[in-house]
Motif scaffolding. Sequence first.
Motif: not given
Length: 182
Positions: A26-27, A32-33, A162-165
Amino acid sequence: MPRTSVISSNVFRRSVIASGGYIALAMALVWMFGQVTFWQIDQEEWLALDDAVIDIVDEFEDEGLDAVITSRSLEGEAVWSDDTIFERLEDEEPLYVLRANDDAVLGGYGGLWPEEDDQLVWLDHPDIEDPLRALAFGLDEEVWGVVARFVPEREHYWRWLIPQVQYALLLLGLPLSLTIGY
């Protein structure tokens, strides 16, 4: 029959390993997204700069240098002051400068200078510290210019999101997987 602890059991270890694999996957997908999103934003910005340069070059070829400078005047000024570029910033319009070969400013904002790689530049402005994407171009042997756009806020938001997710996946997913495995 000897009793084993839950933590040392084979089922617990397998569920933790599987959960860790899913979290890692998932990470990686989130990363990638994010990279694809950054690439799309970057391409849109470079296309907008290319369009701005094409507009200037076409107008120069059709109507001449004076028409290019006049059509891009702000508040009646061909050479923009530090204060007039804030209007361009708010409207998300590109900045530009046209210079003679002796670096004299013919039109636009004189604090805009190209870098060697035409990527990110910083303005020579007392109040603006944000980078711009810039593209240098030549109109003829005597006049050259630079067109630049501020890096859009949506790129800054994505770079924060992105890093928060990914952190949320770790902080929520890892304890959850340990609990489920137990």
